[in-house]
Write a protein that holds these residues in place. Structure first.
Motif, PDB file in Angstrom:
ATOM      1  N   GLN A   1      18.087   6.736   3.926  1.00  0.00           N
ATOM      2  CA  GLN A   1      17.164   7.862   3.972  1.00  0.00           C
ATOM      3  C   GLN A   1      15.792   7.378   4.442  1.00  0.00           C
ATOM      4  OE1 GLN A   1      18.258  11.031   3.289  1.00  0.00           O
ATOM      5  NE2 GLN A   1      20.237  10.012   3.116  1.00  0.00           N
ATOM      6  N   VAL A   2      15.208   8.087   5.386  1.00  0.00           N
ATOM      7  CA  VAL A   2      13.881   7.731   5.886  1.00  0.00           C
ATOM      8  C   VAL A   2      12.840   8.338   4.944  1.00  0.00           C
ATOM      9  CG1 VAL A   2      12.256   7.948   7.797  1.00  0.00           C
ATOM     10  CG2 VAL A   2      14.685   7.615   8.268  1.00  0.00           C
ATOM     11  N   ALA A   3      12.045   7.483   4.310  1.00  0.00           N
ATOM     12  CA  ALA A   3      11.026   7.962   3.379  1.00  0.00           C
ATOM     13  C   ALA A   3       9.752   8.384   4.104  1.00  0.00           C
ATOM     14  CB  ALA A   3      10.698   6.879   2.363  1.00  0.00           C
TER      15      ALA A   3
ATOM     16  N   SER B   1      23.157  10.265 -17.069  1.00  0.00           N
ATOM     17  CA  SER B   1      22.531   9.190 -17.831  1.00  0.00           C
ATOM     18  C   SER B   1      21.027   9.164 -17.595  1.00  0.00           C
ATOM     19  CB  SER B   1      23.133   7.847 -17.415  1.00  0.00           C
ATOM     20  OG  SER B   1      22.408   6.802 -18.005  1.00  0.00           O
ATOM     21  N   THR B   2      20.294   8.859 -18.647  1.00  0.00           N
ATOM     22  CA  THR B   2      18.841   8.690 -18.522  1.00  0.00           C
ATOM     23  C   THR B   2      18.470   7.226 -18.327  1.00  0.00           C
ATOM     24  OG1 THR B   2      18.637   8.543 -20.916  1.00  0.00           O
ATOM     25  CG2 THR B   2      18.331  10.727 -19.905  1.00  0.00           C
ATOM     26  N   ASP B   3      19.462   6.354 -18.249  1.00  0.00           N
ATOM     27  CA  ASP B   3      19.207   4.929 -18.072  1.00  0.00           C
ATOM     28  C   ASP B   3      19.032   4.539 -16.604  1.00  0.00           C
ATOM     29  OD1 ASP B   3      19.481   4.619 -20.781  1.00  0.00           O
ATOM     30  OD2 ASP B   3      21.606   4.081 -20.661  1.00  0.00           O
ATOM     31  N   THR B   4      19.316   5.438 -15.686  1.00  0.00           N
ATOM     32  CA  THR B   4      19.213   5.119 -14.264  1.00  0.00           C
ATOM     33  C   THR B   4      17.758   5.194 -13.827  1.00  0.00           C
ATOM     34  OG1 THR B   4      19.606   7.412 -13.680  1.00  0.00           O
ATOM     35  CG2 THR B   4      21.526   5.953 -13.726  1.00  0.00           C
ATOM     36  N   PRO B   5      17.400   4.504 -12.775  1.00  0.00           N
ATOM     37  CA  PRO B   5      16.020   4.533 -12.294  1.00  0.00           C
ATOM     38  C   PRO B   5      15.611   5.949 -11.879  1.00  0.00           C
ATOM     39  CG  PRO B   5      17.304   2.862 -11.127  1.00  0.00           C
ATOM     40  CD  PRO B   5      18.235   3.601 -11.997  1.00  0.00           C
ATOM     41  N   VAL B   6      14.361   6.278 -12.142  1.00  0.00           N
ATOM     42  CA  VAL B   6      13.861   7.622 -11.838  1.00  0.00           C
ATOM     43  C   VAL B   6      13.694   7.806 -10.333  1.00  0.00           C
ATOM     44  CG1 VAL B   6      11.928   9.196 -12.181  1.00  0.00           C
ATOM     45  CG2 VAL B   6      12.694   7.729 -14.048  1.00  0.00           C
ATOM     46  N   ASN B   7      13.191   6.813  -9.656  1.00  0.00           N
ATOM     47  CA  ASN B   7      12.910   6.948  -8.226  1.00  0.00           C
ATOM     48  C   ASN B   7      13.864   6.090  -7.405  1.00  0.00           C
ATOM     49  OD1 ASN B   7      11.819   4.560  -9.075  1.00  0.00           O
ATOM     50  ND2 ASN B   7       9.879   4.808  -8.010  1.00  0.00           N
ATOM     51  N   LEU B   8      15.143   6.325  -7.558  1.00  0.00           N
ATOM     52  CA  LEU B   8      16.156   5.616  -6.792  1.00  0.00           C
ATOM     53  C   LEU B   8      16.024   5.999  -5.322  1.00  0.00           C
ATOM     54  CD1 LEU B   8      18.680   3.812  -6.835  1.00  0.00           C
ATOM     55  CD2 LEU B   8      20.025   5.895  -7.090  1.00  0.00           C
ATOM     56  N   VAL B   9      15.883   4.995  -4.481  1.00  0.00           N
ATOM     57  CA  VAL B   9      15.698   5.236  -3.053  1.00  0.00           C
ATOM     58  C   VAL B   9      16.923   4.708  -2.323  1.00  0.00           C
ATOM     59  CG1 VAL B   9      14.253   4.775  -1.052  1.00  0.00           C
ATOM     60  CG2 VAL B   9      13.212   5.027  -3.299  1.00  0.00           C
TER      61      VAL B   9
ATOM     62  N   PRO C   1      10.236   1.526  -2.469  1.00  0.00           N
ATOM     63  CA  PRO C   1      11.070   0.826  -1.488  1.00  0.00           C
ATOM     64  C   PRO C   1      12.543   0.822  -1.902  1.00  0.00           C
ATOM     65  CG  PRO C   1       9.964  -0.754  -2.882  1.00  0.00           C
ATOM     66  CD  PRO C   1       9.455   0.604  -3.301  1.00  0.00           C
ATOM     67  N   CYS C   2      13.397   0.852  -0.914  1.00  0.00           N
ATOM     68  CA  CYS C   2      14.828   0.696  -1.164  1.00  0.00           C
ATOM     69  C   CYS C   2      15.141  -0.811  -1.196  1.00  0.00           C
ATOM     70  CB  CYS C   2      15.639   1.403  -0.075  1.00  0.00           C
ATOM     71  SG  CYS C   2      15.621   0.565   1.518  1.00  0.00           S
ATOM     72  N   PRO C   3      16.348  -1.183  -1.581  1.00  0.00           N
ATOM     73  CA  PRO C   3      16.674  -2.620  -1.610  1.00  0.00           C
ATOM     74  C   PRO C   3      16.491  -3.325  -0.261  1.00  0.00           C
ATOM     75  CG  PRO C   3      18.282  -1.411  -2.884  1.00  0.00           C
ATOM     76  CD  PRO C   3      17.400  -0.386  -2.213  1.00  0.00           C
ATOM     77  N   MET C   4      16.850  -2.670   0.830  1.00  0.00           N
ATOM     78  CA  MET C   4      16.689  -3.326   2.139  1.00  0.00           C
ATOM     79  C   MET C   4      15.217  -3.493   2.499  1.00  0.00           C
ATOM     80  SD  MET C   4      19.894  -1.708   4.256  1.00  0.00           S
ATOM     81  CE  MET C   4      19.494  -2.478   5.790  1.00  0.00           C
TER      82      MET C   4
ATOM     83  N   ILE D   1       0.844  -1.205   0.000  1.00  0.00           N
ATOM     84  CA  ILE D   1       0.000   0.000   0.000  1.00  0.00           C
ATOM     85  C   ILE D   1       0.874   1.247   0.000  1.00  0.00           C
ATOM     86  CG2 ILE D   1      -1.603   1.351   1.409  1.00  0.00           C
ATOM     87  CD1 ILE D   1      -2.938  -1.377   2.140  1.00  0.00           C
ATOM     88  N   PHE D   2       1.903   1.266   0.849  1.00  0.00           N
ATOM     89  CA  PHE D   2       2.811   2.412   0.851  1.00  0.00           C
ATOM     90  C   PHE D   2       3.476   2.577  -0.512  1.00  0.00           C
ATOM     91  CE2 PHE D   2       2.559   2.534   5.476  1.00  0.00           C
ATOM     92  CZ  PHE D   2       2.634   3.901   5.702  1.00  0.00           C
ATOM     93  N   GLN D   3       3.832   1.470  -1.133  1.00  0.00           N
ATOM     94  CA  GLN D   3       4.451   1.546  -2.451  1.00  0.00           C
ATOM     95  C   GLN D   3       3.452   2.109  -3.471  1.00  0.00           C
ATOM     96  OE1 GLN D   3       6.454  -2.044  -3.563  1.00  0.00           O
ATOM     97  NE2 GLN D   3       6.955  -1.301  -5.605  1.00  0.00           N
ATOM     98  N   ALA D   4       2.195   1.691  -3.384  1.00  0.00           N
ATOM     99  CA  ALA D   4       1.171   2.207  -4.294  1.00  0.00           C
ATOM    100  C   ALA D   4       0.915   3.697  -4.069  1.00  0.00           C
ATOM    101  CB  ALA D   4      -0.123   1.421  -4.116  1.00  0.00           C
ATOM    102  N   LEU D   5       1.145   4.155  -2.846  1.00  0.00           N
ATOM    103  CA  LEU D   5       0.964   5.579  -2.534  1.00  0.00           C
ATOM    104  C   LEU D   5       2.150   6.428  -2.978  1.00  0.00           C
ATOM    105  CD1 LEU D   5      -0.654   5.317   1.024  1.00  0.00           C
ATOM    106  CD2 LEU D   5      -1.767   5.974  -1.120  1.00  0.00           C
ATOM    107  N   GLY D   6       3.172   5.788  -3.539  1.00  0.00           N
ATOM    108  CA  GLY D   6       4.306   6.535  -4.071  1.00  0.00           C
ATOM    109  C   GLY D   6       5.583   6.454  -3.262  1.00  0.00           C
ATOM    110  N   TYR D   7       5.591   5.690  -2.188  1.00  0.00           N
ATOM    111  CA  TYR D   7       6.804   5.514  -1.393  1.00  0.00           C
ATOM    112  C   TYR D   7       7.575   4.319  -1.954  1.00  0.00           C
ATOM    113  CZ  TYR D   7       4.634   8.636   1.990  1.00  0.00           C
ATOM    114  OH  TYR D   7       4.054   9.709   2.597  1.00  0.00           O
TER     115      TYR D   7
END
Length: 177
Positions: free
Chosen positions: A140-142, A128-136, A52-55, A44-50
């Protein structure tokens, strides 16, 4: 005053007696439902735009395994070690959550793949434009509530779920050894 204490003690006793009437497989299903709820919350948090980072993603895998263990219990495999395995999987996600919370609070260094400032990247990677747009970044505390991050909340709730799995394991009823 003594009557008030007596009433409260008897209410606690009634509550514990009620809790003890649940068979271990139902307690295990409650624990698996707790993991399912935490997974649903993460999605749900991911759907709201948060994003997730790899961890954060790492913390989801043990919960998914715990949900699968709950399905195994639901279909009838009710050996006591299954509940212990459920506790172990959720303990793993709790440990990752504690580690992640420590990385967020700068108590210790996290994985270099998802922490830092990004200043050590080559200039061509920055443009580069090949990197992810929303790199988390993992450090950092989202989002936080009552000064606790999502990783902290996951760790806290996961430790409670570990306790529920252990309670299912320790409860002696019709479960197989």
């Amino acid at each position: 005053m003594l009557e008030f204490l007596s009433d409260n003690v008897s209410q606690i006793g009634n509550y514990l007696e009620f809790q003890m009437t649940y068979p271990s497989h139902k307690i295990g299903l409650i624990a698996a439902a707790g993991s399912a709820a935490l997974l649903a919350g993460a999605w749900i948090f991911q759907a709201l735009g948060y994003a997730p980072c790899p961890m954060c993603i790492w913390q989801r895998y043990p919960h998914a395994i715990a949900v699968l263990i709950g399905l195994v219990v639901l279909v009838g495999l009710r050996f006591r070690f299954v509940y212990l395995f459920g506790a172990a999987t959720v303990l793993v996600t709790a440990a990752i959550g504690v580690f992640h919370a420590g990385v967020e609070r700068k108590w210790w260094q996290g994985p270099t793949s998802c922490t830092g400032t990004g200043l050590d990247l080559p200039a061509e990677d920055l443009l580069s434009t090949d990197t992810p747009v929303n790199l988390v970044m993992c450090d950092q505390v989202a989002w936080q509530f009552l000064t606790l991050s999502m990783a902290s909340w996951n760790a806290a709730f996961s430790f409670v779920i570990v306790g529920v799995w252990i309670f299912a394991f320790l409860k002696k009823d019709n479960s197989k050894p």
